[in-house]
Motif scaffolding. Structure first.
Motif, PDB file in Angstrom:
ATOM      1  N   VAL A  67      27.653  24.573  37.993  1.00 51.45           N
ATOM      2  CA  VAL A  67      28.909  24.559  37.246  1.00 51.45           C
ATOM      3  C   VAL A  67      28.765  25.347  35.952  1.00 51.45           C
ATOM      4  N   LEU A  68      27.635  25.147  35.253  1.00 51.89           N
ATOM      5  CA  LEU A  68      27.423  25.834  33.990  1.00 51.89           C
ATOM      6  C   LEU A  68      27.325  27.345  34.176  1.00 51.89           C
ATOM      7  N   GLN A  69      26.707  27.781  35.280  1.00 53.95           N
ATOM      8  CA  GLN A  69      26.579  29.211  35.512  1.00 53.95           C
ATOM      9  C   GLN A  69      27.931  29.860  35.809  1.00 53.95           C
TER      10      GLN A  69
ATOM     11  N   GLN B 211      19.825  20.685  36.014  1.00 44.54           N
ATOM     12  CA  GLN B 211      19.895  20.150  37.372  1.00 44.54           C
ATOM     13  C   GLN B 211      20.711  21.130  38.214  1.00 44.54           C
ATOM     14  N   ASP B 212      20.354  21.278  39.473  1.00 46.02           N
ATOM     15  CA  ASP B 212      20.970  22.311  40.307  1.00 46.02           C
ATOM     16  C   ASP B 212      22.496  22.262  40.304  1.00 46.02           C
ATOM     17  N   ARG B 213      23.041  21.080  40.551  1.00 44.17           N
ATOM     18  CA  ARG B 213      24.503  20.971  40.631  1.00 44.17           C
ATOM     19  C   ARG B 213      25.153  21.184  39.271  1.00 44.17           C
TER      20      ARG B 213
ATOM     21  N   SER C 202      19.139  27.819  45.055  1.00 44.23           N
ATOM     22  CA  SER C 202      17.862  28.416  44.672  1.00 44.23           C
ATOM     23  C   SER C 202      17.928  29.930  44.685  1.00 44.23           C
ATOM     24  N   GLY C 203      18.500  30.508  45.771  1.00 43.12           N
ATOM     25  CA  GLY C 203      18.593  31.962  45.840  1.00 43.12           C
ATOM     26  C   GLY C 203      19.550  32.513  44.809  1.00 43.12           C
ATOM     27  N   GLY C 204      20.735  31.846  44.684  1.00 46.41           N
ATOM     28  CA  GLY C 204      21.719  32.308  43.725  1.00 46.41           C
ATOM     29  C   GLY C 204      21.222  32.201  42.311  1.00 46.41           C
ATOM     30  N   ALA C 205      20.515  31.102  42.011  1.00 43.59           N
ATOM     31  CA  ALA C 205      20.001  30.919  40.654  1.00 43.59           C
ATOM     32  C   ALA C 205      18.981  31.989  40.317  1.00 43.59           C
TER      33      ALA C 205
END
Length: 228
Positions: free
Chosen positions: A199-201, A193-195, A116-119
């Motif tokens: 990976v996509l980021q 989705q977070d996970r 959440s923070g990193g995103a």
């Protein structure tokens, strides 16, 4: 052909068409990687709105006119190729995220509040477009898709019998719009989705560039097909 069988055939053909990788998928992937779920979903709504254009001109017969008039069809192909190049340019410029951003995401990936923070830091590192801009991008990428033009003209002139009632044709069109929107909203949800997004980021810039190449090749194919 009975209406039910006709509808099932339309649903099957449409699913195969919408699920195959193309400009729409490339744009949703880009929006999911670069921005967030909200932007990807608004883009999905725009893609669905583009289907309304195809359904409308197919119902009133303009689609056949476009497909049969060489000048109109050529103009549409060049407009589509230009827009594909525009989207491809932005995809090809995708950069590898900073190490501190990916590290921040990695640190939280196993927590219940994963990344959440990193995103949040990742999203603020780039300028997020407005909902209106995202919707317009989705609308244009679909409405200007020449292959979609040919698909819907074929669908409404070959698969759907000419004697089919207009009300039933409109119902088919409404289904196609809703099904397209639902499919790309589903993709938007899954890709953000977070996970998956973690990976996509980290590696999504590679997919972004690949999709850029695909869009560029589609644009070149459109132009070359007109020269043959």
């Amino acid at each position: 052909m009975p209406a039910l069988e006709q509808f099932l055939l339309i649903a099957m053909v449409h699913f195969l068409a919408v699920a195959s990788p193309g400009p729409d998928f490339a744009l949703i992937l880009k929006q999911s990687i670069r921005y967030n779920r909200r932007i990807a979903i608004y883009t999905s709504f725009g893609i669905a709105a583009g289907i309304i254009v195809h359904v409308t001109y197919s119902l009133v017969g303009i689609g056949l006119l476009i497909a049969s008039d060489e000048r109109l069809f050529t103009a549409l192909k060049y407009i589509a190729a230009s827009y594909f190049c525009y989207i491809a340019w932005h995809c090809l410029r995708a950069k590898k995220p900073d190490n501190d951003l990916s590290g921040s995401v990695s640190k939280d990936v196993n927590d219940s509040t994963v990344s959440s923070g990193g995103a949040a830091k990742f999203e603020t590192a780039i300028k997020t477009p407005s909902a209106k801009s995202a919707f317009l991008n989705g609308f244009l990428i679909n409405a200007l898709n020449v292959k979609a033009t040919l698909f819907f003209v074929s669908l409404f002139s070959v698969v759907i019998a000419p004697e089919t009632l207009l009300s039933i044709k409109i119902a088919y069109g409404a289904y196609l719009v809703a099904a397209t929107g639902a499919w790309f909203c589903f993709l938007s949800y899954m890709l953000t989705q977070d996970r998956v997004r973690y990976v996509l980021q980290r590696k999504g810039y590679i997919l972004d560039r690949v999709m850029g190449i695909i869009l560029l090749l589609l644009a070149i194919q459109l132009v070359l097909s007109d020269l043959q």
